[in-house]
Design a protein around this motif. Sequence first.
Motif, PDB file in Angstrom:
ATOM      1  N   ASP A 115       0.903  -8.950 -20.031  1.00 30.24           N
ATOM      2  CA  ASP A 115       0.543  -9.526 -18.734  1.00 30.24           C
ATOM      3  C   ASP A 115      -0.062  -8.424 -17.872  1.00 30.24           C
ATOM      4  O   ASP A 115       0.637  -7.497 -17.449  1.00 30.24           O
ATOM      5  CB  ASP A 115       1.781 -10.110 -18.054  1.00 30.24           C
ATOM      6  N   SER A 117      -1.361  -8.677 -14.913  1.00 28.72           N
ATOM      7  CA  SER A 117      -1.264  -8.896 -13.465  1.00 28.72           C
ATOM      8  C   SER A 117      -0.663  -7.660 -12.801  1.00 28.72           C
ATOM      9  O   SER A 117       0.357  -7.131 -13.252  1.00 28.72           O
ATOM     10  CB  SER A 117      -0.380 -10.115 -13.171  1.00 28.72           C
ATOM     11  N   ASN A 118      -1.327  -7.198 -11.738  1.00 25.77           N
ATOM     12  CA  ASN A 118      -0.869  -6.044 -10.948  1.00 25.77           C
ATOM     13  C   ASN A 118      -0.935  -4.710 -11.689  1.00 25.77           C
ATOM     14  O   ASN A 118      -0.528  -3.688 -11.142  1.00 25.77           O
ATOM     15  CB  ASN A 118       0.559  -6.242 -10.437  1.00 25.77           C
ATOM     16  N   GLU A 156      -5.214 -13.371 -12.597  1.00 29.99           N
ATOM     17  CA  GLU A 156      -3.849 -13.414 -12.060  1.00 29.99           C
ATOM     18  C   GLU A 156      -3.474 -14.814 -11.597  1.00 29.99           C
ATOM     19  O   GLU A 156      -2.326 -15.245 -11.755  1.00 29.99           O
ATOM     20  CB  GLU A 156      -3.714 -12.397 -10.928  1.00 29.99           C
ATOM     21  N   LYS A 160      -0.510 -17.475 -13.686  1.00 32.71           N
ATOM     22  CA  LYS A 160       0.631 -18.154 -13.065  1.00 32.71           C
ATOM     23  C   LYS A 160       0.686 -19.632 -13.435  1.00 32.71           C
ATOM     24  O   LYS A 160       1.732 -20.272 -13.328  1.00 32.71           O
ATOM     25  CB  LYS A 160       0.558 -18.015 -11.548  1.00 32.71           C
ATOM     26  N   ARG A 164      -0.828 -16.733 -20.768  1.00 29.54           N
ATOM     27  CA  ARG A 164      -1.627 -15.512 -20.597  1.00 29.54           C
ATOM     28  C   ARG A 164      -2.813 -15.473 -21.551  1.00 29.54           C
ATOM     29  O   ARG A 164      -3.864 -14.924 -21.234  1.00 29.54           O
ATOM     30  CB  ARG A 164      -0.742 -14.277 -20.801  1.00 29.54           C
TER      31      ARG A 164
END
Length: 264
Positions: A115, A117-118, A156, A160, A164
């Motif tokens: 993942d 994300s971020n 991202e 959610k 993924r």
Amino acid sequence: FTILIKRLGGFTMNNIKVKLLNPSAAKEAEKMMVAMARLTQRGHLIQDLSDVEALLQKDYTTELVEAMSSLPHPTIQKFGLLNVIVVGASRRFLAQITRHQNEVKFMSGSLQYSDYSNTAQFVVPYEIISYDKENPNANLTSKYLESCAASLATYEKLAKEVVRDAAGYAMPQGLRNVLLISATPFQWKHMIHQRVCNRNTLETQYIMLTIWEILWDLSAMFRNCGPFCMQGSCTEGKMSCKRPFSKDLTPTEILNSRFKYLRG
């Protein structure tokens, strides 16, 4: 995208790191190459295992290694695996280098299981780096990172809502990755022959030159594995870049001259 761009900024090609994970394997493969070449000529003298052990321990010169690695007998260069980790290269490099499948194994970070994300970072291509260095008001890096930030924001959001694996389709090729490459000395030489050539992206050239630089210092097996124009003549025909490398250059010299904004 201001916060995203700030986080993505600064991850240029000089953040790509390469390491040979088992450097002792280079000398072991070199020793096996010489021993197996000798075995083909001295089979009639080998009566038991002690004779084989003596053959493996027999001294040899750097000149002999260079000569044997230039022979048209690739099998003697396949008794060993060199494992190289590449951290921070783009997924475009991944797509290019994984075209090599013969006696080469790859393990990569996965868009299905990981993942980003971020945590995602993106490679800024050398052409953009050098253009901004020479044209300070161009700000191409910022414009490029704006596009990356937009793709990352989409990723991202999708991550959610869906799996993924599906969100990964929104990621651009510039996404930084981690890749393990395992290959025999012969296949490393073949990959370097092809991928240091100017017909490749500058990122691919930079990575393969860096790998060649590491191998150059470890074994004379890798002294003669520059692009084809350094070995004789270009094999690209009409697709030739018309900019041949000088035949006496080392990988370090090529890196320092071609990538001055990364090696300075």
